[in-house]
Design a protein around this motif. Structure first.
Motif, PDB file in Angstrom:
ATOM      1  N   GLY A  72      59.162 -54.526  52.219  1.00  0.00           N
ATOM      2  CA  GLY A  72      59.251 -53.149  52.679  1.00  0.00           C
ATOM      3  C   GLY A  72      59.835 -53.131  54.079  1.00  0.00           C
ATOM      4  N   GLU A  90      52.984 -52.716  43.714  1.00  0.00           N
ATOM      5  CA  GLU A  90      52.070 -53.470  44.581  1.00  0.00           C
ATOM      6  C   GLU A  90      50.701 -53.741  43.948  1.00  0.00           C
ATOM      7  OE1 GLU A  90      55.107 -51.862  47.479  1.00  0.00           O
ATOM      8  OE2 GLU A  90      54.082 -51.111  45.674  1.00  0.00           O
ATOM      9  N   VAL A 131      52.611 -57.357  51.495  1.00  0.00           N
ATOM     10  CA  VAL A 131      53.160 -56.048  51.161  1.00  0.00           C
ATOM     11  C   VAL A 131      53.515 -55.316  52.446  1.00  0.00           C
ATOM     12  CG1 VAL A 131      51.897 -55.835  48.990  1.00  0.00           C
ATOM     13  CG2 VAL A 131      50.854 -55.012  51.102  1.00  0.00           C
ATOM     14  N   GLY A 135      52.783 -48.940  50.210  1.00  0.00           N
ATOM     15  CA  GLY A 135      52.713 -50.264  49.594  1.00  0.00           C
ATOM     16  C   GLY A 135      51.348 -50.885  49.751  1.00  0.00           C
TER      17      GLY A 135
END
Length: 548
Positions: free
Chosen positions: A26, A50, A80, A85
């Motif tokens: 991300g 996720e 993550v 997320g």
């Protein structure tokens, strides 16, 4: 090449013992994923969502624990990004916490200046991301400078690996991950989880009670399994001539066909009474919660000795001689103190009578399809194959009926959320090389169907059985039983065979007559595969109808 904070994270994980990282990138985590790209000795396994990534990390840790219960605690990193997320992992981490699975969640964060604010306008910003995780994981750690990375990760790793195992959470801001690293390369970060030893006075009292008992019985829970207490449990049961029943989370810690094994029919009233009749019941690594107590119907008539690493579960449901300790260490201490009894056949007879009553109870119900299916699935699974089950009627049967010897069973009954089967199995295949089996219903299958792409991308050897009954089967049963009708349980669903093939995954539709043979062939075929079984299963009758 300039080292950055992300490199320090990767170096520390490697030094702590990680060889595989589950990750979904991300915006704020770019520095960490660049560092993972540079680390050619760390395998990175992705996912499409996720929550499935977190389930896969959970499955990897469980599979490693099952394959090597005497090895180091397999803390499994999962990476993550911030906000959406991170939050998507919460339900999966709840399962890891309930089942004591050591997952190390690492999330990026907004830059340091924005921490705790929620007013700076950063993408994915939350006023307090930590607060979302504090009630779910064992511990939360926040890094604010590159120099804090090694210590924070080591502390988190130790927390995850200390009994009771569980998930932990580390947050590292974007600018820390991207900042130049002036620290020397990290090569010696070592986690040393403190052993949770039992108090000698309590062990002495437990040994006295067990030694004087005329009808001792052992209930082995998930804490015994996670502690790797297989050998110690077998030795103690044989020393005391004590029958052993396992909770659903403890299946596999005691031999299924051992002469003292009362197996796992904890939703059967005969098993509940068998436990209640013990004059001393030794409970190992179980809080005697809803499922293990047969929905609070368990009413012990003797003393309970409870060994539990989670202090909050100790005597939380029933009074006991409570020993806050690691199960394996406690069993080792008890073995030094309890008297050894000669076998007289009485315990074996009692176990045989119990299992006979359970079988007769099932014989009296129209459950031929369900019992045949479980037998066919078990026969199809090769020795050593690990299995991962979603919350589906087939899994509810497996909790009680599955023989886990040589085919360890991993289920989502810790927290009870849908969607565990396939992603958990992907992690299991990454840990063992496969083959592994995943079992889902059609409702739960839709939670993770995107991960067929992950299976293909990483070449993971997972066979996925989807039992398609057209809805949320167990909820259909609950609603019908309670109100005589259902609401929102019937589901439109895809052609799972065609859908799997669209991912490039071999798929076949089976029948209840040939599913065993079809599944066995799929498990023999390397790589991902899907077997779809249209079948409407039902549960055995609830115990409250049979107490009389």
């Amino acid at each position: 090449m300039t080292r950055i904070g992300g490199d320090v994270v990767v170096e520390t994980l490697r030094a702590l013992g990680a060889d595989t990282v589950f990750g979904l990138p991300g915006q704020h985590a770019l520095g960490l994923f660049e560092a993972l790209r540079r680390a050619d000795d760390l395998r990175v396994i992705g996912a499409r969502v996720e929550n499935n990534l977190a389930f896969a990390a959970d499955g990897y840790a469980r599979a490693r624990l099952a394959a090597d219960p005497d090895g180091p605690v397999p803390v499994t990193p999962m990476v993550v990004s911030t906000g959406p997320g991170a939050l998507l992992t919460l339900a999966s981490l709840q399962e890891s916490r309930a089942a004591s699975v050591p997952v190390l969640g690492i999330s990026s964060q907004v830059p340091v200046a924005g921490l705790g604010g929620g007013r700076h306008g950063y993408l994915h910003e939350l006023p307090d991301q930590q607060a979302s995780f504090a009630g779910v994981v064992k511990s939360v750690h926040t890094v604010r400078a590159v120099s804090q990375v090694p210590t924070a990760l080591r502390e988190a790793w130790e927390s995850a690996a200390t009994a009771p195992y569980g998930p932990v959470w580390v947050e590292i801001p974007q600018d820390v991950l991207l900042a130049p690293a002036s620290l020397p390369p990290i090569t010696t970060a070592t986690a040393r989880p403190a052993p949770l030893d039992p108090l000698p006075e309590l062990v002495e009292e437990a040994a006295r009670l067990l030694g004087a008992a005329e009808n001792p019985v052992i209930l082995a829970g998930g804490g015994a399994l996670r502690a790797g207490a297989h050998a110690e449990l077998k030795a103690l049961a044989e020393a005391l001539r004590a029958p052993v029943l396992s909770t659903f989370g403890g299946k596999g810690v005691f031999g299924w066909d051992h002469e003292l094994s009362g197996r796992s029919w904890l939703e059967d009233w005969h098993s509940t009474e068998f436990l209640a009749h013990a004059d001393v019941l030794l409970v190992l690594g179980s809080g005697l919660g809803e499922l293990s107590s047969n929905y609070r119907e368990f009413a012990p008539r003797g003393r309970i000795v409870q060994v539990e690493a989670d202090l909050g579960k100790l005597e939380s449901n029933y009074p006991a001689l409570g020993i806050h300790a690691d199960v394996r260490l406690t069993l080792g201490a008890l073995l030094e103190r309890v008297p050894f009894r000669a076998a007289d056949g009485l315990a074996e007879k009692a176990v045989g009578e119990l299992l006979g009553k359970v079988s007769a109870r099932l014989d009296a119900q129209d459950l031929g399809l369900e019992r045949k299916l479980l037998a066919d699935l078990r026969a199809a699974v090769p020795e050593g194959t690990q299995t991962f089950w979603d919350m589906t009627i087939a899994a509810y049967w497996a909790w009680s009926a599955w023989n886990p010897d040589g085919a360890p069973i991993h289920t989502a009954q810790g927290a009870g959320g849908l969607g565990y089967g396939l992603p958990g199995a992907l992690g299991g295949a990454a840990a063992t090389g496969g083959p592994v089996l995943a079992v889902s219903g059609d409702g739960g299958a839709m939670y993770g169907v995107a991960e067929l792409a992950t299976a293909v991308q990483h070449g993971l050897d997972v066979t996925w059985l989807i039992v398609d009954d057209g809805g949320y089967g167990i909820l259909r049963e609950y609603l019908t039983g309670e109100f005589g009708r259902t609401t929102a349980t019937e589901l439109a669903r895809p052609d799972y065979v065609a859908l799997a093939r669209s991912f490039g995954v071999p798929a076949v539709q089976a029948t209840s007559d040939n599913v065993g043979a079809v599944l066995a062939e799929a498990l023999r075929t390397p790589g991902p595969g899907v077997v779809v079984l249209p079948a409407r299963l039902k549960m055995f009758a609830p115990t409250h109808l049979e107490k009389s």
